[in-house]
Write an enzyme that holds these catalytic residues in place. Structure first.
Site, mmCIF file in Angstrom:
data_model
loop_
_atom_site.group_PDB
_atom_site.id
_atom_site.type_symbol
_atom_site.label_atom_id
_atom_site.label_comp_id
_atom_site.label_asym_id
_atom_site.label_seq_id
_atom_site.Cartn_x
_atom_site.Cartn_y
_atom_site.Cartn_z
ATOM 1 N N ASP A 149 31.560 72.119 36.383
ATOM 2 C CA ASP A 149 30.867 71.280 37.419
ATOM 3 C C ASP A 149 29.525 72.433 38.085
ATOM 4 O O ASP A 149 29.777 73.553 38.064
ATOM 5 C CB ASP A 149 31.617 71.085 38.747
ATOM 6 C CG ASP A 149 32.691 69.925 38.318
ATOM 7 O OD1 ASP A 149 32.440 69.240 37.160
ATOM 8 O OD2 ASP A 149 33.778 69.790 38.955
ATOM 9 N N ARG A 170 31.824 62.374 48.866
ATOM 10 C CA ARG A 170 31.751 61.111 48.675
ATOM 11 C C ARG A 170 31.491 60.020 49.745
ATOM 12 O O ARG A 170 30.712 58.796 49.474
ATOM 13 C CB ARG A 170 32.931 60.341 47.985
ATOM 14 C CG ARG A 170 33.567 61.042 46.825
ATOM 15 C CD ARG A 170 32.886 60.801 45.472
ATOM 16 N NE ARG A 170 31.538 61.862 45.405
ATOM 17 C CZ ARG A 170 31.660 63.026 44.871
ATOM 18 N NH1 ARG A 170 32.591 63.848 44.800
ATOM 19 N NH2 ARG A 170 30.323 63.768 45.063
ATOM 20 N N ARG A 174 26.302 67.397 31.315
ATOM 21 C CA ARG A 174 26.513 66.159 32.106
ATOM 22 C C ARG A 174 25.130 66.196 33.084
ATOM 23 O O ARG A 174 24.976 67.058 33.767
ATOM 24 C CB ARG A 174 27.749 66.388 33.050
ATOM 25 C CG ARG A 174 27.849 65.248 34.090
ATOM 26 C CD ARG A 174 28.822 65.668 35.107
ATOM 27 N NE ARG A 174 30.178 65.706 34.721
ATOM 28 C CZ ARG A 174 30.984 66.572 34.984
ATOM 29 N NH1 ARG A 174 30.685 67.315 36.313
ATOM 30 N NH2 ARG A 174 32.225 66.867 34.889
ATOM 31 N N HIS A 212 26.006 56.130 39.005
ATOM 32 C CA HIS A 212 26.407 54.659 39.262
ATOM 33 C C HIS A 212 25.376 53.944 39.759
ATOM 34 O O HIS A 212 25.588 52.655 40.052
ATOM 35 C CB HIS A 212 27.234 54.837 40.594
ATOM 36 C CG HIS A 212 28.604 55.755 40.370
ATOM 37 N ND1 HIS A 212 28.449 57.117 40.915
ATOM 38 C CD2 HIS A 212 29.713 55.694 40.000
ATOM 39 C CE1 HIS A 212 29.090 57.704 40.745
ATOM 40 N NE2 HIS A 212 30.210 57.043 40.223
HETATM 41 C C1 LIG Z 1 31.060 61.927 36.682
HETATM 42 C C2 LIG Z 1 30.292 62.618 37.603
HETATM 43 C C3 LIG Z 1 30.158 64.108 37.728
HETATM 44 C C4 LIG Z 1 29.430 64.512 38.889
HETATM 45 N N1 LIG Z 1 29.627 65.851 38.860
HETATM 46 C C5 LIG Z 1 28.813 66.645 39.922
HETATM 47 C C6 LIG Z 1 28.539 67.842 39.854
HETATM 48 O O1 LIG Z 1 29.140 68.680 39.201
HETATM 49 N N2 LIG Z 1 27.637 68.576 40.738
HETATM 50 C C7 LIG Z 1 27.068 67.624 41.584
HETATM 51 O O2 LIG Z 1 26.150 68.087 42.649
HETATM 52 N N3 LIG Z 1 27.277 66.272 41.620
HETATM 53 C C8 LIG Z 1 28.073 65.826 40.701
HETATM 54 N N4 LIG Z 1 28.094 64.389 40.779
HETATM 55 C C9 LIG Z 1 27.616 63.571 41.902
HETATM 56 C C10 LIG Z 1 26.428 63.117 41.760
HETATM 57 O O3 LIG Z 1 25.345 64.434 41.825
HETATM 58 C C11 LIG Z 1 26.089 62.213 42.931
HETATM 59 O O4 LIG Z 1 26.182 62.606 44.203
HETATM 60 C C12 LIG Z 1 26.594 60.934 42.558
HETATM 61 O O5 LIG Z 1 26.869 60.519 41.608
HETATM 62 C C13 LIG Z 1 25.816 59.670 43.652
HETATM 63 O O6 LIG Z 1 24.610 59.442 42.842
HETATM 64 P P1 LIG Z 1 24.430 58.496 41.881
HETATM 65 O O7 LIG Z 1 24.012 58.912 40.525
HETATM 66 O O8 LIG Z 1 25.626 57.521 41.569
HETATM 67 O O9 LIG Z 1 23.069 57.480 42.590
HETATM 68 P P2 LIG Z 1 22.903 56.873 44.062
HETATM 69 O O10 LIG Z 1 21.474 56.672 44.134
HETATM 70 O O11 LIG Z 1 23.560 57.882 45.029
HETATM 71 O O12 LIG Z 1 23.809 55.581 44.196
HETATM 72 C C14 LIG Z 1 23.595 54.588 43.426
HETATM 73 C C15 LIG Z 1 24.573 53.513 43.537
HETATM 74 O O13 LIG Z 1 25.759 53.829 43.323
HETATM 75 C C16 LIG Z 1 26.811 53.583 44.225
HETATM 76 N N5 LIG Z 1 27.606 54.643 44.560
HETATM 77 C C17 LIG Z 1 27.166 56.131 44.527
HETATM 78 N N6 LIG Z 1 27.871 56.865 45.037
HETATM 79 C C18 LIG Z 1 28.842 56.205 45.456
HETATM 80 C C19 LIG Z 1 30.164 56.460 46.111
HETATM 81 N N7 LIG Z 1 30.302 57.652 46.594
HETATM 82 N N8 LIG Z 1 30.858 55.306 46.481
HETATM 83 C C20 LIG Z 1 30.636 54.203 46.419
HETATM 84 N N9 LIG Z 1 29.504 53.674 45.601
HETATM 85 C C21 LIG Z 1 28.580 54.704 45.297
HETATM 86 C C22 LIG Z 1 26.097 52.617 45.238
HETATM 87 O O14 LIG Z 1 26.068 51.351 45.016
HETATM 88 C C23 LIG Z 1 24.662 53.316 45.107
HETATM 89 O O15 LIG Z 1 23.878 52.424 45.693
HETATM 90 C C24 LIG Z 1 28.937 63.782 39.855
HETATM 91 C C25 LIG Z 1 28.856 62.490 39.477
HETATM 92 C C26 LIG Z 1 29.647 61.799 38.500
HETATM 93 C C27 LIG Z 1 29.373 60.306 38.245
#
Ligand SMILES: Cc1cc2nc3c(=O)[nH]c(=O)nc-3n(C[C@H](O)[C@H](O)[C@H](O)COP(=O)(O)OP(=O)(O)OC[C@H]3O[C@@H](n4cnc5c(N)ncnc54)[C@H](O)[C@@H]3O)c2cc1C
Length: 309
Positions: free
Chosen positions: A130, A291, A182, A229
């Site tokens: 990560d 989160r 990733r 997401h």
């Molecule tokens: C498999 C995976 C591994 C990850 N590993 C890392 C890592 O190693 N380092 C790191 O810095 N970050 C990591 N992240 C977190 C990532 O950086 C984001 O903070 C997180 O995924 C939210 O961004 P988004 O791309 O979903 O887009 P956003 O623009 O934040 O969200 C898009 C939409 O997704 C939904 N959504 C997003 N987050 C949430 C939530 N927590 N609860 C409910 N709905 C939500 C909402 O509907 C939102 O409008 C990881 C994420 C995933 C999916």
């Protein structure tokens, strides 16, 4: 403002100790965490596999400052890999270098990683490192390259955060060498000196970098995990891959446990690779608060559940 406050709370020791001793907080955190024990997490993976999805299991814990704790974390991963293998589950593992001793002794962390990757390789499993906040970016990539190119582990993967200015260059070199990446937007509070402050710029960077990874995968270099997401970005990935003739087997989508579950099911049912990040363990506090910070509605979900109980 709320996001900044929550990200401050995610590493505030006083808030962590209140939350960890608060039964109701733990109960609500379980929306995003598969449980406190390995058995609970393996059950969650069994259910995901039955729904046509893969998993990546994460033993929660970070910023460890004691060598004995880092060794205990390494042993927890060795046990977890053995259990995944024995149960024949479709799951990789993810880990944080600060949980394996990076802040204590880089050589100890390197050795812990070698042992974990050796065990994973025996079972044909991959391990994703990560990405933590920016003071760790270069050190994480250096260790990733030492493990991949120096020690010859082809089962190690890592993460690039689209919000960092440096990530376009990192993606270009990672895509050229076919590293397993990733791609995520980035979860930490970073200064404007190192990361795009505006969401629109982060999203645009994500799409650029995602296309570079998809192009490399199309040319047989790397297998990217599109970790988001964001439905607009997921649609763009599907559209771009179809337009370029990139096979769905060349990449996968990744999402977090408990987030956008219906979308996870839809993608898996449509034949896309879908991997869910499944965290578990007693050290759930900083992960859970990050989160909450990602989506204000999660804070209201948390508060309303406290009142319902
Ligand atoms: C498999 C995976 C591994 C990850 N590993 C890392 C890592 O190693 N380092 C790191 O810095 N970050 C990591 N992240 C977190 C990532 O950086 C984001 O903070 C997180 O995924 C939210 O961004 P988004 O791309 O979903 O887009 P956003 O623009 O934040 O969200 C898009 C939409 O997704 C939904 N959504 C997003 N987050 C949430 C939530 N927590 N609860 C409910 N709905 C939500 C909402 O509907 C939102 O409008 C990881 C994420 C995933 C999916």
């Amino acid at each position: 403002m709320l996001r900044a406050f929550l990200l401050y709370l995610s590493h505030a020791g006083w808030a962590r100790s209140i939350a960890l001793h608060w039964r109701l907080a733990r109960a609500v955190a379980l929306r995003f965490v598969a449980g406190e024990t390995q058995e609970q997490a393996l059950d969650a993976v069994r259910q995901l596999n039955a729904r046509g999805m893969q998993a990546t299991l994460d033993v929660l814990g970070e910023s460890i400052t004691d060598a004995a704790q880092a060794t205990a974390m390494k042993d927890a991963y060795l046990g977890l890999l053995g259990a995944i293998c024995a149960a024949d589950l479709q799951a990789w593992v993810s880990l944080k270098l600060t949980a394996l001793g990076l802040d204590i002794d880089a050589a100890l962390c390197h050795e812990n990683m070698r042992q974990i990757l050796t065990k994973a390789r025996e079972c044909g499993l991959s391990v994703t490192i990560d990405m933590e906040d920016h003071p760790y970016t270069q050190r994480t990539l250096d260790l990733f390259h030492a493990l991949r190119n120096g020690d010859g582990f082809d089962n190690v993967r890592t993460v690039i955060q689209a919000y960092l200015y440096r990530s376009d260059d990192d993606i270009e070199s990672m895509a050229r060498e076919g590293a397993g990446i990733r791609l995520c937007k980035g979860a930490y509070k970073e200064p404007a000196a190192v990361a795009h402050p505006k969401k629109a710029d982060v999203d645009a960077a994500y799409v650029r970098q995602m296309k570079a990874l998809l192009d490399a995968a199309h040319a047989g270099r790397g297998y990217p995990g599109i970790a988001t997401h964001d439905e607009a970005i997921i649609d763009e990935a599907k559209r771009y891959a179809a337009e370029q003739g990139i096979a769905t087997e060349a990449y996968e989508f990744q999402m977090l446990y408990g987030v956008r579950i219906a979308l996870q099911d839809q993608l898996a049912a449509a034949g896309y690779g879908m991997r869910v990040y499944v965290p578990f363990g007693t050290q759930w506090y900083p992960y859970f608060v990050r989160r909450l910070a990602e989506r204000p509605a999660n804070v209201w979900f948390f508060v309303s559940n406290l009142f319902k109980r």
